[in-house]
Design an enzyme around this catalytic site. Structure first.
Site, PDB file in Angstrom:
ATOM      1  N   ASP A 110       0.822  -1.226   0.000  1.00  0.00           N
ATOM      2  CA  ASP A 110       0.000   0.000   0.000  1.00  0.00           C
ATOM      3  C   ASP A 110       0.855   1.276   0.000  1.00  0.00           C
ATOM      4  O   ASP A 110       0.366   2.343  -0.368  1.00  0.00           O
ATOM      5  CB  ASP A 110      -0.931   0.018   1.219  1.00  0.00           C
ATOM      6  CG  ASP A 110      -1.877  -1.172   1.249  1.00  0.00           C
ATOM      7  OD1 ASP A 110      -2.013  -1.834   0.198  1.00  0.00           O
ATOM      8  OD2 ASP A 110      -2.458  -1.447   2.311  1.00  0.00           O
ATOM      9  N   ARG A 250     -15.863  -3.769 -19.259  1.00  0.00           N
ATOM     10  CA  ARG A 250     -15.517  -4.961 -18.471  1.00  0.00           C
ATOM     11  C   ARG A 250     -14.688  -4.552 -17.258  1.00  0.00           C
ATOM     12  O   ARG A 250     -14.018  -3.520 -17.271  1.00  0.00           O
ATOM     13  CB  ARG A 250     -14.693  -5.948 -19.308  1.00  0.00           C
ATOM     14  CG  ARG A 250     -15.429  -6.491 -20.514  1.00  0.00           C
ATOM     15  CD  ARG A 250     -16.579  -7.397 -20.100  1.00  0.00           C
ATOM     16  NE  ARG A 250     -17.442  -7.675 -21.240  1.00  0.00           N
ATOM     17  CZ  ARG A 250     -17.261  -8.669 -22.084  1.00  0.00           C
ATOM     18  NH1 ARG A 250     -16.241  -9.479 -21.939  1.00  0.00           N
ATOM     19  NH2 ARG A 250     -18.093  -8.852 -23.077  1.00  0.00           N
TER      20      ARG A 250
HETATM   21  O1  F6P Z   1      -2.583  -3.990   3.164  1.00  0.00           O
HETATM   22  C1  F6P Z   1      -2.211  -4.736   2.069  1.00  0.00           C
HETATM   23  C2  F6P Z   1      -3.418  -5.235   1.350  1.00  0.00           C
HETATM   24  O2  F6P Z   1      -2.988  -5.978   0.233  1.00  0.00           O
HETATM   25  C3  F6P Z   1      -4.414  -4.148   0.919  1.00  0.00           C
HETATM   26  O3  F6P Z   1      -3.991  -3.490  -0.241  1.00  0.00           O
HETATM   27  C4  F6P Z   1      -5.654  -4.950   0.772  1.00  0.00           C
HETATM   28  O4  F6P Z   1      -6.821  -4.170   0.973  1.00  0.00           O
HETATM   29  C5  F6P Z   1      -5.534  -5.963   1.872  1.00  0.00           C
HETATM   30  O5  F6P Z   1      -4.176  -6.096   2.164  1.00  0.00           O
HETATM   31  C6  F6P Z   1      -6.107  -7.312   1.528  1.00  0.00           C
HETATM   32  O6  F6P Z   1      -6.068  -8.081   2.662  1.00  0.00           O
HETATM   33  P1  F6P Z   1      -6.468  -9.621   2.706  1.00  0.00           P
HETATM   34  O7  F6P Z   1      -5.450 -10.379   1.910  1.00  0.00           O
HETATM   35  O8  F6P Z   1      -6.407  -9.945   4.152  1.00  0.00           O
HETATM   36  O9  F6P Z   1      -7.832  -9.738   2.109  1.00  0.00           O
END
Ligand code: F6P
Length: 335
Positions: A110, A250
């Site tokens: 992120d 899409r």
């Molecule tokens: O914080 C990293 C991240 O990949 C975010 O970008 C995403 O919202 C989240 O983790 C997804 O988390 P999980 O794999 O627990 O669904």
């Protein structure tokens, strides 16, 4: 990162290491893996982590933080190096405030921890997203379609903005700039009026409508840190774009594809520098700090500052994206 920490620690300080498995769950439940030179051999090109991970929040369990301290003491841990994003480091801070000698390393795709220019993992995610955008261009162009590509990034638009600009997206929607769906549809129509019959829209999973009531996701489930599981805005957006423009649209949700595979050379180098920086902080006794990249230098910032607020995409980057398109076809909402 783990490789760099272990190698510098063993070769230069005679340190011993124990790894805690599955993030904070390992510290809480005492799940360990001895980390020796042979354990870290060959892991440089591997994605993910040999220690695995979880979204465990010890602060949410009864006496959880105290239990972590008991388990750290049990293994004679003199210093804890915590690798992760803002959730991980918010627990690091709580343990540090309770006397644990913690050093933090920023690792999240992120890229949203404050105090550092880049988090480890971000560059790899951007590379994967950019390649995916390049690939969907083929279908968009061949079939005269709009393709909405959704990328991760939680409440920050770093991945969307970087991959959107690098991949030549026509519209980039990020959480920092709530958007108006009517404006998006109008800008796509104007592009078609110019004789360009395909478009790529990159949307961050956490993007919000200007007149909406928050994020658009397929579920309202939350994790132990209270975050909603994001994902699915591209489906909503694609249907709405098609309805408003009449253009075949899409959705492609990249999701966890961004978190997989081999890290880029940039990320391997950054992780190595962070690992060495972390072990240096430990031996300098500078606890409560997070290694950070500022410009070209490795430095450190208080963990408290790193987790104080989400680091958002800068105005300069938004201006770069806006500079690439006609002001009537704004790539990123300008307000
Ligand atoms: O914080 C990293 C991240 O990949 C975010 O970008 C995403 O919202 C989240 O983790 C997804 O988390 P999980 O794999 O627990 O669904």
């Amino acid at each position: 990162m783990i490789r760099a920490i272990v190698r510098k620690g063993i070769f230069h300080h005679g340190d011993e290491f124990v790894g805690f498995m599955e993030g904070w769950r390992g510290v809480l439940e005492d799940l360990t893996l001895p980390l020796q030179l042979k354990t870290v051999a060959g892991i440089l090109p591997r994605g993910g982590t040999i220690l695995r991970t979880s979204r465990t929040n010890p602060a949410k369990k009864e006496h959880g933080l105290q239990q972590c301290i008991v388990n750290l003491d049990k293994h004679g841990v003199d210093a804890l190096i915590a690798i992760g994003g803002d959730d991980t480091q918010s627990v690091s801070l709580k343990l540090y405030e309770r006397g644990v000698k913690v050093v933090a390393v920023p690792k999240t795709i992120d890229n949203d921890l404050s105090g550092t220019d880049f988090c480890f993992g971000f560059d790899t995610a951007v590379s994967v997203a950019t390649e995916a955008i390049d690939r969907v261009h083929t279908t968009a162009e061949a079939h005269n379609r709009v393709i909405v590509v959704e990328v991760m990034g939680r409440d920050a638009g770093w991945i969307a903005l970087y991959s959107g600009v690098a991949g030549g997206a026509d519209v980039i929607l990020i959480p920092e700039r709530p958007f108006d769906i009517a404006e998006v549809a109008e800008s796509l129509k104007r592009r078609h009026d110019r004789g360009i019959y395909f478009s790529i829209v990159v949307v961050a999973e956490g993007a919000k409508l200007a007149k909406g009531s928050g994020v658009i996701s397929e579920t309202t489930k939350t994790d132990e840190f209270g975050h909603v599981r994001l994902g699915g805005i591209a489906n909503v957006l694609a249907a709405e774009i098609e309805r408003r423009t009449g253009f075949e649209t899409r959705a492609v949700i990249l999701g966890h594809i961004l978190r997989g595979g081999t890290p880029t050379a940039f990320d391997r180098m950054l992780a190595t520098r962070y690992g060495v920086g972390a072990i240096d902080l430990v031996h300098q006794g500078r606890f409560g700090q997070m290694v950070a990249l500022k410009g070209t230098e490795i430095t450190s910032v208080p963990i408290a500052d790193a987790v104080a607020k989400t680091r958002c995409v800068t105005q300069e980057l938004i201006d770069v994206a806006l500079s690439l398109v006609d002001s009537s076809e704004q790539a990123v909402p300008s307000h």
